[in-house]
Design a protein around this motif. Structure first.
Motif, PDB file in Angstrom:
ATOM      1  N   MET A 404      35.779  53.750  21.745  1.00 20.05           N
ATOM      2  CA  MET A 404      36.209  53.053  22.958  1.00 20.05           C
ATOM      3  C   MET A 404      35.071  52.269  23.610  1.00 20.05           C
ATOM      4  O   MET A 404      35.157  51.912  24.781  1.00 20.05           O
ATOM      5  CB  MET A 404      36.767  54.079  23.962  1.00 20.05           C
ATOM      6  N   TYR A 405      34.025  51.967  22.851  1.00 18.89           N
ATOM      7  CA  TYR A 405      32.843  51.341  23.434  1.00 18.89           C
ATOM      8  C   TYR A 405      33.151  49.997  24.072  1.00 18.89           C
ATOM      9  O   TYR A 405      32.902  49.778  25.262  1.00 18.89           O
ATOM     10  CB  TYR A 405      31.752  51.184  22.369  1.00 18.89           C
ATOM     11  N   TYR A 406      33.721  49.080  23.312  1.00 19.53           N
ATOM     12  CA  TYR A 406      33.972  47.743  23.857  1.00 19.53           C
ATOM     13  C   TYR A 406      35.162  47.718  24.812  1.00 19.53           C
ATOM     14  O   TYR A 406      35.211  46.893  25.728  1.00 19.53           O
ATOM     15  CB  TYR A 406      34.160  46.734  22.722  1.00 19.53           C
ATOM     16  N   GLN A 407      36.096  48.635  24.626  1.00 24.45           N
ATOM     17  CA  GLN A 407      37.179  48.736  25.597  1.00 24.45           C
ATOM     18  C   GLN A 407      36.626  49.165  26.963  1.00 24.45           C
ATOM     19  O   GLN A 407      37.072  48.702  28.007  1.00 24.45           O
ATOM     20  CB  GLN A 407      38.234  49.750  25.118  1.00 24.45           C
ATOM     21  N   ARG A 408      35.629  50.038  26.916  1.00 27.13           N
ATOM     22  CA  ARG A 408      35.001  50.498  28.155  1.00 27.13           C
ATOM     23  C   ARG A 408      34.258  49.355  28.840  1.00 27.13           C
ATOM     24  O   ARG A 408      34.295  49.217  30.065  1.00 27.13           O
ATOM     25  CB  ARG A 408      34.044  51.641  27.833  1.00 27.13           C
ATOM     26  N   LEU A 409      33.579  48.521  28.053  1.00 28.08           N
ATOM     27  CA  LEU A 409      32.870  47.382  28.630  1.00 28.08           C
ATOM     28  C   LEU A 409      33.846  46.395  29.261  1.00 28.08           C
ATOM     29  O   LEU A 409      33.567  45.829  30.325  1.00 28.08           O
ATOM     30  CB  LEU A 409      32.040  46.664  27.556  1.00 28.08           C
ATOM     31  N   VAL A 410      34.982  46.205  28.621  1.00 27.98           N
ATOM     32  CA  VAL A 410      35.994  45.299  29.177  1.00 27.98           C
ATOM     33  C   VAL A 410      36.588  45.887  30.448  1.00 27.98           C
ATOM     34  O   VAL A 410      36.845  45.162  31.423  1.00 27.98           O
ATOM     35  CB  VAL A 410      37.100  45.018  28.139  1.00 27.98           C
ATOM     36  N   SER A 411      36.800  47.195  30.457  1.00 26.67           N
ATOM     37  CA  SER A 411      37.335  47.844  31.649  1.00 26.67           C
ATOM     38  C   SER A 411      36.396  47.668  32.837  1.00 26.67           C
ATOM     39  O   SER A 411      36.826  47.347  33.952  1.00 26.67           O
ATOM     40  CB  SER A 411      37.561  49.333  31.373  1.00 26.67           C
ATOM     41  N   ARG A 412      35.089  47.844  32.612  1.00 17.67           N
ATOM     42  CA  ARG A 412      34.127  47.647  33.694  1.00 17.67           C
ATOM     43  C   ARG A 412      34.058  46.169  34.102  1.00 17.67           C
ATOM     44  O   ARG A 412      33.979  45.842  35.280  1.00 17.67           O
ATOM     45  CB  ARG A 412      32.746  48.135  33.268  1.00 17.67           C
ATOM     46  N   PHE A 413      34.140  45.265  33.119  1.00 19.71           N
ATOM     47  CA  PHE A 413      34.110  43.837  33.432  1.00 19.71           C
ATOM     48  C   PHE A 413      35.337  43.444  34.257  1.00 19.71           C
ATOM     49  O   PHE A 413      35.241  42.621  35.176  1.00 19.71           O
ATOM     50  CB  PHE A 413      34.065  43.022  32.137  1.00 19.71           C
ATOM     51  N   THR A 414      36.468  44.054  33.952  1.00 16.44           N
ATOM     52  CA  THR A 414      37.689  43.793  34.717  1.00 16.44           C
ATOM     53  C   THR A 414      37.501  44.204  36.178  1.00 16.44           C
ATOM     54  O   THR A 414      37.875  43.470  37.096  1.00 16.44           O
ATOM     55  CB  THR A 414      38.884  44.549  34.103  1.00 16.44           C
ATOM     56  N   SER A 415      36.904  45.364  36.390  1.00 13.16           N
ATOM     57  CA  SER A 415      36.611  45.808  37.759  1.00 13.16           C
ATOM     58  C   SER A 415      35.653  44.846  38.452  1.00 13.16           C
ATOM     59  O   SER A 415      35.826  44.535  39.641  1.00 13.16           O
ATOM     60  CB  SER A 415      35.998  47.214  37.738  1.00 13.16           C
ATOM     61  N   ASP A 416      34.655  44.366  37.698  1.00 14.79           N
ATOM     62  CA  ASP A 416      33.710  43.407  38.269  1.00 14.79           C
ATOM     63  C   ASP A 416      34.406  42.115  38.688  1.00 14.79           C
ATOM     64  O   ASP A 416      34.073  41.522  39.721  1.00 14.79           O
ATOM     65  CB  ASP A 416      32.602  43.094  37.254  1.00 14.79           C
ATOM     66  N   LEU A 417      35.369  41.675  37.898  1.00  5.91           N
ATOM     67  CA  LEU A 417      36.119  40.454  38.236  1.00  5.91           C
ATOM     68  C   LEU A 417      36.882  40.630  39.541  1.00  5.91           C
ATOM     69  O   LEU A 417      36.852  39.755  40.413  1.00  5.91           O
ATOM     70  CB  LEU A 417      37.093  40.104  37.104  1.00  5.91           C
ATOM     71  N   TYR A 418      37.563  41.755  39.672  1.00  7.11           N
ATOM     72  CA  TYR A 418      38.342  42.003  40.891  1.00  7.11           C
ATOM     73  C   TYR A 418      37.431  42.174  42.109  1.00  7.11           C
ATOM     74  O   TYR A 418      37.772  41.734  43.215  1.00  7.11           O
ATOM     75  CB  TYR A 418      39.240  43.222  40.708  1.00  7.11           C
ATOM     76  N   ASN A 419      36.279  42.821  41.921  1.00  4.48           N
ATOM     77  CA  ASN A 419      35.336  42.970  43.034  1.00  4.48           C
ATOM     78  C   ASN A 419      34.767  41.630  43.468  1.00  4.48           C
ATOM     79  O   ASN A 419      34.480  41.412  44.642  1.00  4.48           O
ATOM     80  CB  ASN A 419      34.201  43.911  42.633  1.00  4.48           C
ATOM     81  N   TRP A 420      34.602  40.732  42.508  1.00  4.65           N
ATOM     82  CA  TRP A 420      34.059  39.404  42.799  1.00  4.65           C
ATOM     83  C   TRP A 420      35.079  38.537  43.531  1.00  4.65           C
ATOM     84  O   TRP A 420      34.809  37.986  44.590  1.00  4.65           O
ATOM     85  CB  TRP A 420      33.627  38.745  41.486  1.00  4.65           C
ATOM     86  N   ASN A 421      36.290  38.404  42.969  1.00  2.00           N
ATOM     87  CA  ASN A 421      37.304  37.529  43.559  1.00  2.00           C
ATOM     88  C   ASN A 421      38.688  37.968  43.083  1.00  2.00           C
ATOM     89  O   ASN A 421      39.144  37.567  42.005  1.00  2.00           O
ATOM     90  CB  ASN A 421      37.034  36.073  43.167  1.00  2.00           C
ATOM     91  N   LYS A 422      39.332  38.800  43.879  1.00  2.00           N
ATOM     92  CA  LYS A 422      40.621  39.370  43.486  1.00  2.00           C
ATOM     93  C   LYS A 422      41.688  38.289  43.308  1.00  2.00           C
ATOM     94  O   LYS A 422      42.454  38.294  42.341  1.00  2.00           O
ATOM     95  CB  LYS A 422      41.075  40.387  44.544  1.00  2.00           C
ATOM     96  N   LYS A 423      41.714  37.330  44.218  1.00  2.00           N
ATOM     97  CA  LYS A 423      42.731  36.285  44.159  1.00  2.00           C
ATOM     98  C   LYS A 423      42.569  35.415  42.915  1.00  2.00           C
ATOM     99  O   LYS A 423      43.543  35.132  42.199  1.00  2.00           O
ATOM    100  CB  LYS A 423      42.662  35.419  45.418  1.00  2.00           C
ATOM    101  N   GLU A 424      41.350  34.983  42.652  1.00  2.00           N
ATOM    102  CA  GLU A 424      41.073  34.131  41.487  1.00  2.00           C
ATOM    103  C   GLU A 424      41.401  34.868  40.196  1.00  2.00           C
ATOM    104  O   GLU A 424      41.978  34.304  39.261  1.00  2.00           O
ATOM    105  CB  GLU A 424      39.608  33.694  41.487  1.00  2.00           C
ATOM    106  N   THR A 425      41.042  36.146  40.133  1.00  2.00           N
ATOM    107  CA  THR A 425      41.290  36.949  38.935  1.00  2.00           C
ATOM    108  C   THR A 425      42.780  37.094  38.674  1.00  2.00           C
ATOM    109  O   THR A 425      43.250  36.947  37.534  1.00  2.00           O
ATOM    110  CB  THR A 425      40.628  38.330  39.071  1.00  2.00           C
TER     111      THR A 425
END
Length: 587
Positions: A404-425
């Motif tokens: 689950m290594y790269y799935q985990r990285l994508v999951s964290r990146f997804t959280s980073d996207l929402y923290n950055w700009n929820k509307k844009e994401t």
């Protein structure tokens, strides 16, 4: 990963290199970043020191000889791709490799080569060249995020091993680039920032509050230059800003001549000494140990400043955690549905108990030992007499981490996207199919049909260069199964090296009484590895009901990892929507 405002930056559009450097450092020293994005435990200079330590411990009989070659292999790989050592070394890498990689070469010859290398790249010299290269690349007219990332990560590792605390580096980074009164005029400000870490260690005095019962040990305290005081009238520092009063039944303990790089490191050193004394006293009085309040005064004699102590994040707490509501739901589901047979359940709960002991301890040594025993005890015994114990542990744990290594990285990146700009994401992910946001983001990264959305997102990042760089990296990984396979192969190798390093650190603590300077980073790593194994067993043994024993959990995970590698190895294969769904499904 967090975006911070640039109010004090005069021209962020022309300071891209410095801004990326600042954002990267901020993430490297954030307590709850993924291990992948934190400083490495070692750089080339430190690997030389480690190799010499391993040779010494082999000579003493504390470490077995086969462990040396893994350290040397890691050293050789680092030397080949380290821009700092390339600038410092006068010895040809081919000559180095011909000795260090040769299994027939005597250890004495290898030791001489490592010593020669270390003389040219010892840590302080390495730091100076690292700073020179960082200054050059950041002040360059070109944007080279890859070089900045490599140099910044090695610099972060260097600072930690020179004695700077994570907390201090994090605070300095945020203040310098975002919150202090200084202005950031351009890329040249990197020199002012690096100069902050150019000074010598400071001398500190630390004042704690103890119970009066500690006076029984006054003679012992005196021998360690710890002075017990009824009041602070004799302290030559301005303490008026700090209401540091003791209650009746308490006394002050003053630890002097503490050499450290910063206030957090100073307090850590003081408490390490107190813990040693407490441990020794407990041999003579089992029922009650000496205790002190964490709240203390820290006097820096370089500038006569006085600070009140701050809480330090326990290394065991620097991990991903669930919110209380979700955690309670998962715990209820686990206890009501967990289907392990009795013997496996006993093994699992014993490992969980050891995990809990580490969680409740403030001692690095106790944390390391309990976590290692917890990991080792949950792994089924090997049926292969030719495989060493450490090799068996690596082979058993790696599938859990790779799967689950790269799935985990994508999951964290997804959280980073929402923290950055929820509307844009949300707008970008609209129209992309998937059971959850992580799957949608993975499809955005992987599928050619979403190229227009990727371009829109890249433009929207603007001056959040770290998030943009992370997006480009994940796009590369998910652009083909081959790229992902190459990444997993590299990850497997690095994990093997790190587990061996954890094992060696454990042996040093047990057999030599030495605690490596990078132990806290290793604790975070082994904690993450143990959590990955235990969470996987919980998942397989409760919700899915696919296994009823720990042996089955390990075998099933190994098979699924092999199937993943086989799927990614198909020549000419590409990612499609269905394969992404399968990649993030229950495997």
């Amino acid at each position: 990963m967090r975006y911070r405002k640039l109010d004090k930056w005069d021209a962020p559009e022309t300071s891209v290199n410095l801004l990326f450097f600042a954002q990267l450092l901020d993430e490297l020293f954030f307590d709850f970043s993924l291990d992948t994005y934190k400083p490495s435990a070692m750089n080339s200079s430190l690997l030389c020191e480690e190799a010499l330590e391993v040779i010494e411990e082999i000579e003493k009989g504390n470490i077995k000889r086969p462990n040396l070659q893994h350290v040397l292999d890691e050293l050789c790989e680092n030397l080949e791709r380290d821009p700092v050592t390339k600038e410092l070394l006068s010895i040809n890498l081919k000559q180095i490799n011909s000795v260090l990689k040769n299994p027939k070469e005597a250890d004495t010859e290898k030791k001489i080569i490592v010593e020669l290398i270390l003389r040219q790249i010892y840590l302080k010299k390495y730091k100076k060249k690292n700073e020179e290269l960082l200054t050059q690349v950041i002040n360059s007219d070109k944007t080279d995020f890859r070089s900045i990332r490599t140099l910044t990560r090695s610099y972060a590792t260097t600072l930690v091993n020179l004695g700077y605390s994570f907390e201090y580096i994090s605070e300095v980074t945020q203040k310098f680039f975002h919150y202090d009164k200084n202005r950031i005029a351009g890329n040249a400000a990197v020199e002012d920032f690096l100069n902050i870490f150019s000074g010598k260690p400071h001398e500190f005095t630390i004042i704690f509050k103890f119970s009066d019962t500690v006076k029984h040990y006054k003679k012992s305290f005196d021998s360690f230059k710890i002075e017990l005081l009824d009041d602070l009238n004799g302290i030559k520092a301005n303490l008026s800003k700090h209401n540091f009063n003791k209650s009746s039944g308490q006394t002050f303990a003053c630890l002097k001549e503490i050499k450290a790089r910063d206030v957090v490191s100073a307090k850590n050193k003081a408490e390490e000494l107190l813990e040693i004394l407490s441990t020794i006293f407990s041999l003579f009085h089992h029922k009650e140990q000496i205790n002190w309040l964490s709240d203390c005064l820290i006097i820096n004699h370089t500038d006569n400043s006085v600070e009140r102590s701050r809480n330090k994040t326990n290394a065991m707490h620097k991990c991903e955690d669930q919110k209380l509501i979700r955690a309670s739901k998962n715990a209820n589901d686990f206890l009501s549905e967990f289907g392990l047979e009795p013997n496996s359940f006993n093994v699992f709960t014993r490992s969980a108990e050891l995990h809990s002991l580490a969680l409740n301890s403030d001692s690095k040594e106790n944390q390391m030992l309990n976590l290692w025993i917890a990991l080792e005890s949950i792994i089924p015994a090997s049926n292969d007499d030719k495989t060493s114990n450490i090799e068996h542990i690596i082979n058993s744990v790696t599938p859990f981490l790779n799967l689950m290594y790269y799935q985990r990285l994508v999951s964290r990146f997804t959280s980073d996207l929402y923290n950055w700009n929820k509307k844009e994401t949300r707008n970008i992910l609209k129209g992309i199919s998937g059971e959850n946001s992580s799957i949608k983001v993975a499809k955005l990264l992987a599928l050619k049909s979403y190229e227009p959305q990727r371009k829109v997102l890249i433009a929207a990042f603007k001056d959040f260069h770290l998030l943009s760089d992370r997006f480009n990296y994940l796009c590369y990984v998910y652009s083909s199964p081959k790229n992902m396979l190459d990444g997993l192969t590299s990850h497997k190798l690095r994990v093997g090296w790190q587990i061996r390093r954890i094992y060696r650190a454990r042996n040093l603590i047990v057999h030599s009484g030495n605690t490596p300077s990078y132990t806290e980073m290793l604790i975070e790593n082994i904690h993450d590895y143990l959590d990955a194994v235990m969470n996987r067993i919980i998942q397989l043994g409760s919700k899915t009901g696919k296994i009823i024993s720990i042996e089955q959990a390990f075998k099933y995970t190994t098979i699924m990892n092999s199937m993943l590698i086989q799927t990614l190895s198909v020549k000419g294969a590409t990612f499609e929507g269905e394969s992404i769904d399968k990649l993030f499904g229950e495997i």
